[in-house]
Each structure stands twice: as C-alpha cells, then as structure tokens.
Design a protein around this motif. Structure first.
Motif, mmCIF file in Angstrom:
data_model
loop_
_atom_site.group_PDB
_atom_site.id
_atom_site.type_symbol
_atom_site.label_atom_id
_atom_site.label_comp_id
_atom_site.label_asym_id
_atom_site.label_seq_id
_atom_site.Cartn_x
_atom_site.Cartn_y
_atom_site.Cartn_z
ATOM 1 N N GLN A 52 17.963 61.830 2.743
ATOM 2 C CA GLN A 52 18.667 62.899 3.499
ATOM 3 C C GLN A 52 18.303 62.988 5.160
ATOM 4 O OE1 GLN A 52 17.767 66.258 1.215
ATOM 5 N NE2 GLN A 52 19.606 65.992 -0.350
ATOM 6 N N SER A 55 19.749 59.981 6.933
ATOM 7 C CA SER A 55 21.143 60.328 7.055
ATOM 8 C C SER A 55 21.431 61.280 8.185
ATOM 9 C CB SER A 55 21.801 60.837 5.849
ATOM 10 O OG SER A 55 21.905 59.624 4.938
ATOM 11 N N LYS A 56 20.656 62.289 8.120
ATOM 12 C CA LYS A 56 20.874 63.474 9.281
ATOM 13 C C LYS A 56 20.392 62.710 10.571
ATOM 14 C CE LYS A 56 19.801 68.157 10.526
ATOM 15 N NZ LYS A 56 19.804 67.751 11.989
ATOM 16 N N SER A 57 19.214 62.087 10.647
ATOM 17 C CA SER A 57 18.895 61.492 11.979
ATOM 18 C C SER A 57 19.929 60.571 12.582
ATOM 19 C CB SER A 57 17.357 60.980 11.826
ATOM 20 O OG SER A 57 16.604 61.724 11.301
ATOM 21 N N TRP A 58 20.444 59.603 11.570
ATOM 22 C CA TRP A 58 21.418 58.772 12.109
ATOM 23 C C TRP A 58 22.614 59.170 12.530
ATOM 24 C CZ3 TRP A 58 21.915 53.830 13.535
ATOM 25 C CH2 TRP A 58 23.108 53.267 13.453
ATOM 26 N N HIS A 59 23.254 60.483 11.939
ATOM 27 C CA HIS A 59 23.965 61.106 12.300
ATOM 28 C C HIS A 59 24.035 61.778 13.491
ATOM 29 C CE1 HIS A 59 26.786 64.665 12.763
ATOM 30 N NE2 HIS A 59 27.743 64.044 12.417
ATOM 31 N N ASP A 60 22.775 62.391 13.820
ATOM 32 C CA ASP A 60 22.353 62.923 15.000
ATOM 33 C C ASP A 60 22.256 61.950 16.414
ATOM 34 O OD1 ASP A 60 22.058 65.504 13.590
ATOM 35 O OD2 ASP A 60 19.960 65.495 13.769
ATOM 36 N N GLN A 62 24.112 59.221 16.312
ATOM 37 C CA GLN A 62 25.526 58.654 16.540
ATOM 38 C C GLN A 62 26.104 59.761 17.574
ATOM 39 O OE1 GLN A 62 26.697 57.796 12.737
ATOM 40 N NE2 GLN A 62 26.893 55.664 13.119
ATOM 41 N N THR A 63 25.667 60.946 17.389
ATOM 42 C CA THR A 63 26.447 61.894 18.396
ATOM 43 C C THR A 63 26.017 62.104 19.670
ATOM 44 O OG1 THR A 63 25.183 63.790 17.294
ATOM 45 C CG2 THR A 63 27.230 63.113 16.531
ATOM 46 N N LYS A 68 26.959 57.019 22.312
ATOM 47 C CA LYS A 68 28.347 56.529 22.575
ATOM 48 C C LYS A 68 28.654 55.663 23.553
ATOM 49 C CE LYS A 68 29.707 61.172 20.352
ATOM 50 N NZ LYS A 68 30.211 62.396 20.759
#
Length: 120
Positions: A52, A55-60, A62-63, A68
């Motif tokens: 978890q 996943s959260k770190s990866w999402h953070d 990517q944003t 980007k």
C-alpha cells in the motif's frame, strides 16, 4: 552572564523537559505496540502495508510536475527516435531496391548482347 538563580531555574527546566520526553517515548512505545496488535487482529500484514505504501508513493510521484515533464520529454524523444529509425529503414530499403534494379538491368543488357550477334 547568568546569575546562579537563573542557572538553577534552567537546570530545573532541563530536567523537566528530559522527563517529559522520556514519558512521551514510553507513551509512543505503548501506542505502537497497541497499533501492531490492532493490525494483527484486522489481518493487516507488513507485506500488505508495504504494498500500500509503495502504491501510494508511486502514485504521489507520478503526479509531481517533474515526473510529468520527464515523461513528456522521454515520450517525445521516443517518437522522434522511432521516426528516425523508420526513415533509415526506408532509405535502406530504397537503396537495396535501386541496387536490385541496377543488377537486373545489367543482367538484361548482358543477355541481350549475347543473344544478339553483332552485325558486320
């Protein structure tokens, strides 16, 4: 310079702060132990937590604007490289085609000259 009285007051304050920090560490340790017990009862394992968190770190990540911009730059570079490779492939194919045409036309002229006797 500090008076002896001020030094004594600071020493007393220092002792109180150290005592409070010690108490807070004990409270924190007890809370962490309770947290582990609750997670065990809920069936939350260390591996699930790591997944978890990842996943959260990866999402953070990517944003973020840096990610980007890097993604856009690499994507654009990849498209340009693909186009360049395609152009090289086309040029090589054309060159082989030209060479084949020259070979066939040379073969034809040799055959033609052999089959047609020279007139005297």
């Amino acid at each position: 310079m500090m008076s002896e009285e001020e030094k004594e007051e600071l020493k007393i304050e220092l002792a109180k702060l150290e005592d409070e920090i010690s108490t807070l560490r004990q409270v924190l340790a007890a809370k962490e132990k309770h947290l582990v017990e609750v997670k065990q009862k809920l069936g939350i394992s260390l591996m699930n937590e790591l997944k978890q968190n990842f996943s959260k770190s990866w999402h953070d990540m990517q944003t973020t604007s840096a990610y980007k911009k890097t993604h856009e730059t690499l994507s654009h570079a990849g498209q340009k490289a693909t186009a360049a490779i395609s152009n090289v492939g086309t040029a090589i194919s054309k060159k082989f085609g030209d060479m084949r045409y020259q070979h066939l036309s040379h073969s034809y002229s040799i055959r033609h000259s052999i089959s047609m006797p020279a007139m005297r």
